[in-house]
Motif scaffolding. Structure first.
Motif, PDB file in Angstrom:
ATOM      1  N   PRO A 134     -12.619 -13.132  18.335  1.00 51.30           N
ATOM      2  CA  PRO A 134     -12.279 -14.239  19.231  1.00 51.30           C
ATOM      3  C   PRO A 134     -12.903 -15.562  18.779  1.00 51.30           C
ATOM      4  CG  PRO A 134     -13.799 -12.715  20.301  1.00 51.30           C
ATOM      5  CD  PRO A 134     -13.446 -12.112  18.998  1.00 51.30           C
ATOM      6  N   VAL A 147     -13.027 -18.824  19.942  1.00 51.76           N
ATOM      7  CA  VAL A 147     -13.827 -19.690  20.816  1.00 51.76           C
ATOM      8  C   VAL A 147     -15.210 -19.092  21.037  1.00 51.76           C
ATOM      9  CG1 VAL A 147     -13.895 -20.864  23.027  1.00 51.76           C
ATOM     10  CG2 VAL A 147     -11.713 -20.379  21.971  1.00 51.76           C
ATOM     11  N   LEU A 148     -15.242 -17.794  21.296  1.00 51.95           N
ATOM     12  CA  LEU A 148     -16.502 -17.115  21.577  1.00 51.95           C
ATOM     13  C   LEU A 148     -17.450 -17.200  20.378  1.00 51.95           C
ATOM     14  CD1 LEU A 148     -17.922 -15.544  23.690  1.00 51.95           C
ATOM     15  CD2 LEU A 148     -16.775 -13.478  22.942  1.00 51.95           C
ATOM     16  N   VAL A 149     -16.907 -16.941  19.190  1.00 48.58           N
ATOM     17  CA  VAL A 149     -17.742 -16.985  17.986  1.00 48.58           C
ATOM     18  C   VAL A 149     -18.227 -18.415  17.734  1.00 48.58           C
ATOM     19  CG1 VAL A 149     -17.687 -16.772  15.482  1.00 48.58           C
ATOM     20  CG2 VAL A 149     -16.755 -14.959  16.903  1.00 48.58           C
ATOM     21  N   LEU A 153     -18.686 -20.774  19.915  1.00 52.62           N
ATOM     22  CA  LEU A 153     -19.702 -21.100  20.919  1.00 52.62           C
ATOM     23  C   LEU A 153     -21.028 -20.441  20.580  1.00 52.62           C
ATOM     24  CD1 LEU A 153     -17.712 -20.777  24.266  1.00 52.62           C
ATOM     25  CD2 LEU A 153     -18.663 -22.851  23.293  1.00 52.62           C
ATOM     26  N   ALA A 162     -12.064 -28.272  23.508  1.00 55.61           N
ATOM     27  CA  ALA A 162     -12.528 -27.215  24.408  1.00 55.61           C
ATOM     28  C   ALA A 162     -14.018 -26.939  24.201  1.00 55.61           C
ATOM     29  CB  ALA A 162     -11.709 -25.943  24.182  1.00 55.61           C
TER      30      ALA A 162
END
Lengths: 305, 291
Positions: free
Chosen positions: B136, B138-140, B142, B227
């Motif tokens: 994922p 976005v998760l990585v 972040l 984002a």
């Protein structure tokens, strides 16, 4: 067929192993994890204490093997912040994220399928162009911004839905709509392209010649064939949606896995972050495998291969 | 009878006209934002970082209470919104372009190698793409930003290292189609080296397909940066990233919605323009491959 499935399964397992390594290395790449955990005001002694307490003084490969061995038994470690087992935390929040993903997918399909079919039936008319315009707008809409606008309009001005939080089913509606927006354009384009191909084929001409009704031709003959790629992409899209839910859950303060990850990142709670990356990635791997199986089940031509 | 013959031609001309207008509109939008980004320091009426707490949250000029001195109003710290928006365009464009260059280099290299050599090499490439897709983004992004501290360079690096999958997919499939064509065989027979074939025969012929992917990825990178910045782990304050402006305006959005509308609309229009450009480009080369 059996060979095809076996090959897919093998690839899925290899990907899962890769993902495990990546999610482990991800939290180690910043250098010293102990310094991050101990916080900005910690003394050298505190850092040493943290390092020993969490087993971060051991060689990297030993930490990795230990983590893998435990994870395989379902033990994802202990949260530094919540003082609870990570597996419990995730099990608690996963149903919320899953519900959100499913609500989003249902909304996306409910919008994308009819519009895609409509555009295909009226190919090259203003209806078709209007539908494609919707797809373009959906693609360009930043999800978090759309979320905020919905909060202002549906939540504050009209007062129809709760603005944020977790609780009743109403809390899933706005985030569901926002999540659906990210999947609608691709599902719609795919439905349209599939229907256009199907409608131009010989068996549709035959069905028309037999005098079947328009609706039965559309649904029973054309849609069945056009739906094959849509179904498998829908499964993959669900995986992307779960991965992307972190932004939307944070915007709406919906306490799912994404929100948990965001909280944990800001609190340097790395066992949780590591586990969420792993779990979301594994779900994606599972969903793509499911997509392949669905594809094979729906399309007899693939079974022979 | 002549009507029946003419009708589809007229419809086609109509369709081409619409596509054409998409191209023009997309080019205008992207060209305009690029120009604004380039000329930012000369266009901005004020210093985008200058704080003036006595002039906080002044609405845009066309609303009640607005002044001509701040055409788009001021933010919660009294900074001129138009100037911040202009500098934000620079951030979006630079991140979009540099991310695409990074991910394009990675993805194209991997994809061309897999498509040209096939066999084991291709298996490895397909596996790399599959593995990358399951992570994922976005998760990585972040997580990395949370660990290493967010910065402008880090956002570009993380996105560039993650968003190469579509480049690889398209480069691989188009290279496979070209590999067996006569002119590649002819170049091989003429004694060209593999590197020369890849650089001089294959690459120029897949370039148009890669250009379509580049527009898609640029739009995606700009959206992702916004984002990440919105979540506080992208471009750090006080840099005026459009995502960060929306995050900072979030607290005031129920009373003065324009604080989130202005950067949001800018973001929306830019992405729409890039996508229009990409769609027109795809229609021009007549392929569904990058969809």
């Amino acid at each position: 067929m059996a060979r095809f499935l076996l090959r897919r399964l093998l690839v899925a397992l290899l990907v899962a192993a890769t993902v495990m390594t990546v999610s482990f290395l991800l939290t180690r790449l910043s250098g010293d994890l102990a310094i991050s955990i101990a916080g900005p005001n910690a003394t050298q002694q505190d850092v040493e204490l943290v390092r020993r307490a969490y087993g971060l003084d051991r060689p990297l490969w030993l930490q990795y093997l230990d983590w893998v061995a435990r994870a395989l038994q379902g033990d994802l470690g202990e949260s530094y912040f919540f003082k609870d087992r990570v597996a419990n935390l995730i099990a608690e929040r996963l149903p919320i994220t899953m519900s959100l993903g499913l609500v989003g997918l249902c909304i996306a399909l409910a919008v994308a399928l009819p519009l895609g079919i409509l555009a295909a039936v009226r190919e090259n008319t203003w209806v078709d162009r209007a539908v494609m315009l919707v797809a373009l707008i959906g693609q360009a809409m930043p999800s978090f911004w759309l979320g905020l606008i919905l909060m202002i309009v549906l939540g504050l001005r009209l007062g129809w839905l709760p603005i944020s939080g977790t609780g009743s089913w109403q809390h899933y509606v706005m985030p569901g709509i926002v999540l659906a927006f990210s999947a609608i354009p691709s599902l719609m384009r795919l439905t349209r392209a599939g229907m256009i191909d199907a409608l131009a084929s010989d068996y549709i001409r035959t069905a028309r010649a037999k005098g079947l009704s328009r609706l039965s031709i559309l649904v029973k003959h054309a849609l069945r064939n056009a739906a094959i790629p849509v179904v498998s992409i829908a499964a993959v899209q669900l995986g992307f949606m779960l991965g992307g839910s972190i932004v939307i859950e944070t915007v709406f303060a919906l306490h799912g896995v994404g929100f948990l990850a965001w909280e944990s990142i800001s609190k340097n709670d790395f066992p949780v972050v590591q586990a969420v990356v792993l779990v979301l990635a594994l779900i994606y791997v599972g969903l793509t495998l499911l997509a392949d199986l669905l594809n094979a089940a729906l399309d007899p031509r693939l079974r022979a291969a | 009878m002549s009507g029946a013959v003419l009708a589809p031609a007229a419809a086609r001309r109509h369709g081409r006209l619409l596509r054409h207008s998409g191209l023009v509109l997309g080019a205008l939008i992207v060209g305009f934002v690029a120009l604004v980004a380039l000329l930012g320091p000369w266009l901005a009426p004020h210093d985008p970082f200058a704080i003036d707490l006595s002039r906080r949250l002044i609405p845009p000029a066309w609303m009640e209470g607005g002044t001509a001195a701040n055409p788009l109003g001021t933010d919660q710290l009294g900074r001129d919104y138009l100037s911040r928006l202009i500098y934000g365009a620079r951030i979006s464009m630079v991140i979009g372009v540099l991310t695409v260059v990074t991910s394009g280099l990675i993805g194209t290299t991997i994809g061309v190698l897999g498509g040209y050599f096939g066999g084991r090499v291709d298996d490895a490439v397909v596996f790399a793409i599959t593995a990358r897709l399951s992570i994922p983004v976005v998760l990585v992004a972040l997580t990395v930003a949370g660990l290493m501290g967010s910065s402008f360079t880090l956002v570009i690096l993380v996105l560039g290292l993650l968003l190469w999958d579509r480049f690889a997919v398209v480069a691989r499939s188009t290279t496979m189609q070209i590999r067996n064509l006569d002119y590649v065989a002819a170049a091989w027979c003429a004694g060209c080296s593999r590197t020369a074939i890849l650089l001089r025969e294959v690459l120029p012929n897949i370039a148009s397909h890669l250009a379509v992917v580049a527009t898609l990825e640029m739009a995606l990178a700009i959206l992702l940066e916004a984002a990440l910045s919105f979540l506080g782990l992208g471009v750090p304050a006080p840099l005026p990233s459009w995502g960060l402006m929306i995050a900072e305006g979030k607290e005031y959005m129920f009373f003065s919605p324009w604080v989130i509308m202005i950067p949001g609309i800018a973001l929306f229009v830019l992405i729409l323009g890039i996508n229009l450009l990409g769609d027109a480009l795809r229609d021009m080369i007549g392929t569904d491959i990058a969809r």
